[in-house]
Scaffold this active site. Structure first.
Site, mmCIF file in Angstrom:
data_model
loop_
_atom_site.group_PDB
_atom_site.id
_atom_site.type_symbol
_atom_site.label_atom_id
_atom_site.label_comp_id
_atom_site.label_asym_id
_atom_site.label_seq_id
_atom_site.Cartn_x
_atom_site.Cartn_y
_atom_site.Cartn_z
ATOM 1 N N SER A 84 0.843 -1.193 0.000
ATOM 2 C CA SER A 84 0.000 0.000 0.000
ATOM 3 C C SER A 84 0.881 1.246 0.000
ATOM 4 O O SER A 84 1.669 1.463 0.925
ATOM 5 C CB SER A 84 -0.888 0.001 1.246
ATOM 6 O OG SER A 84 -1.396 1.302 1.450
ATOM 7 N N HIS B 35 -1.464 -1.340 -4.188
ATOM 8 C CA HIS B 35 -2.698 -0.962 -3.494
ATOM 9 C C HIS B 35 -2.733 0.555 -3.277
ATOM 10 O O HIS B 35 -1.798 1.131 -2.723
ATOM 11 C CB HIS B 35 -2.740 -1.695 -2.155
ATOM 12 C CG HIS B 35 -3.996 -1.535 -1.375
ATOM 13 N ND1 HIS B 35 -5.122 -2.292 -1.607
ATOM 14 C CD2 HIS B 35 -4.317 -0.707 -0.340
ATOM 15 C CE1 HIS B 35 -6.078 -1.948 -0.750
ATOM 16 N NE2 HIS B 35 -5.616 -0.976 0.025
ATOM 17 N N MET C 99 -12.109 4.638 -0.041
ATOM 18 C CA MET C 99 -12.702 4.887 1.275
ATOM 19 C C MET C 99 -13.341 6.255 1.198
ATOM 20 O O MET C 99 -12.868 7.240 1.795
ATOM 21 C CB MET C 99 -11.605 4.821 2.355
ATOM 22 C CG MET C 99 -11.184 3.400 2.657
ATOM 23 S SD MET C 99 -9.569 3.312 3.433
ATOM 24 C CE MET C 99 -8.537 3.351 1.976
ATOM 25 N N MET D 277 -11.554 -5.584 6.042
ATOM 26 C CA MET D 277 -10.702 -4.650 6.786
ATOM 27 C C MET D 277 -10.426 -5.239 8.169
ATOM 28 O O MET D 277 -11.355 -5.553 8.915
ATOM 29 C CB MET D 277 -11.396 -3.293 6.955
ATOM 30 C CG MET D 277 -11.517 -2.469 5.695
ATOM 31 S SD MET D 277 -9.969 -2.201 4.811
ATOM 32 C CE MET D 277 -8.978 -1.332 6.036
ATOM 33 N N GLY E 250 -2.543 4.072 8.225
ATOM 34 C CA GLY E 250 -1.628 2.942 8.235
ATOM 35 C C GLY E 250 -1.103 2.728 9.645
ATOM 36 O O GLY E 250 -1.323 3.552 10.535
ATOM 37 N N GLY E 251 -0.461 1.602 9.851
ATOM 38 C CA GLY E 251 0.245 1.360 11.106
ATOM 39 C C GLY E 251 -0.604 1.006 12.310
ATOM 40 O O GLY E 251 -0.130 1.058 13.433
ATOM 41 N N SER F 164 2.687 -0.266 6.258
ATOM 42 C CA SER F 164 3.824 0.032 7.134
ATOM 43 C C SER F 164 4.814 -1.127 7.225
ATOM 44 O O SER F 164 6.018 -0.899 7.364
ATOM 45 C CB SER F 164 3.335 0.451 8.516
ATOM 46 O OG SER F 164 2.454 -0.507 9.027
HETATM 47 C C1 DX5 Z 1 -6.068 1.656 5.948
HETATM 48 C C2 DX5 Z 1 -5.741 1.329 4.524
HETATM 49 C C3 DX5 Z 1 -4.635 0.349 4.391
HETATM 50 C C4 DX5 Z 1 -3.328 0.779 4.970
HETATM 51 C C5 DX5 Z 1 -2.794 -0.408 5.687
HETATM 52 O O1 DX5 Z 1 -7.199 2.417 6.005
HETATM 53 O O2 DX5 Z 1 -6.856 0.813 3.834
HETATM 54 O O3 DX5 Z 1 -4.480 -0.104 3.055
HETATM 55 O O4 DX5 Z 1 -2.385 1.205 4.030
HETATM 56 O O5 DX5 Z 1 -1.702 -0.039 6.434
HETATM 57 P P1 DX5 Z 1 -0.932 -1.041 7.380
HETATM 58 O O6 DX5 Z 1 -0.468 -2.195 6.515
HETATM 59 O O7 DX5 Z 1 0.190 -0.219 7.905
HETATM 60 O O8 DX5 Z 1 -1.890 -1.496 8.446
HETATM 61 ZN ZN ZN Z 2 -6.475 -0.162 1.811
#
Ligand code: DX5
Ligand code: ZN
Length: 223
Positions: free
Chosen positions: A9, A34, A69, A138, A145-146, A199
């Protein structure tokens, strides 16, 4: 099950080095790129739009896995088709007429994905399972992220796999949020086929190495 697909991502990439980082993962084992599109309404964060998808299309031939989103995703379907999205995934929670939106995505020549927030039941997509190409579970609340993987997601992934098997169709099961070396194997064991990782890959000093290590660990979960 088949092989695990990894979708780095770009949300966690260094935007000032985006071309370099995308090419590095794309040329060394990534399966999808992504792209997290956020509108500041559906989720409390704002990111990219179709111009980012178009820019990525110029530097990679990998499938672009676009995760919307946003509210009213039905209004922007054509723009993402023109930009070159391969998969266009909308949130069930953002679609009043989900069936119609899925058909519109396919009419534009893209593959249709539907995503569910952690609190949303799989029963909400039961009636569209036959129509989709990808189901995105999800495993964090979308927006950033993270975050840490929500444990209840394991069960949901397992049930989603059963629902997909019941259709007899080739629907990809993708999981997004908190995927790392600790969670990847079990996520795959429960039935995920595509792992989104932000991340865990771009947060590393060596994204390519981190990605390939993640893929190797995830592959142990194949059954
Ligand atoms: C979160 C996003 C994810 C995000 C995941 O809302 O949809 O795609 O990049 O990040 P990590 O892998 O850091 O959880
Ligand atoms: Zn995503």
């Amino acid at each position: 099950m088949k092989k695990v697909l990894i979708a780095p991502s770009i949300l966690s990439a260094d935007l000032l080095k985006l071309e370099e980082q995308v090419k590095a993962v794309a040329e060394n084992g990534a399966d999808f790129i992504h792209v997290d599109v956020m509108d500041g309404h559906f989720v409390p964060n704002l990111t990219f739009g179709p111009n980012m998808v178009a820019a990525l299309k110029r530097i990679t031939s990998l499938p672009l896995d676009v995760h919307l989103m946003i509210e009213h995703p039905e209004m922007v379907i054509e723009q993402y088709a023109k930009a070159g999205a391969t998969y266009l995934t909308v949130h069930q929670e953002a679609c009043t007429h989900l069936h119609r939106t899925i058909q519109a995505i396919k009419e534009q020549g893209m593959k249709a994905g539907v995503s569910l927030n952690p609190a949303t039941s799989l029963s909400t997509v039961e009636n569209v399972m036959e129509d989709i190409d990808l189901l995105l579970i999800m495993s964090v609340n979308p927006g950033f992220g993270g975050q840490s993987f929500i444990e209840q997601s394991f069960q949901k992934i397992a049930r989603a796999r059963e629902m997909i098997l019941e259709t007899g169709k080739d629907i990809l099961l993708e999981v997004d949020g908190g995927i790392n070396n600790e969670t990847a194997e079990e996520v795959v064991e429960q039935g995920a086929q595509v792992l989104v990782a932000g991340s865990a890959i771009f947060g590393s000093n060596n994204p390519v190495q981190a990605m390939n290590e993640l893929k190797e660990i995830a592959s142990k979960g194949i059954n």
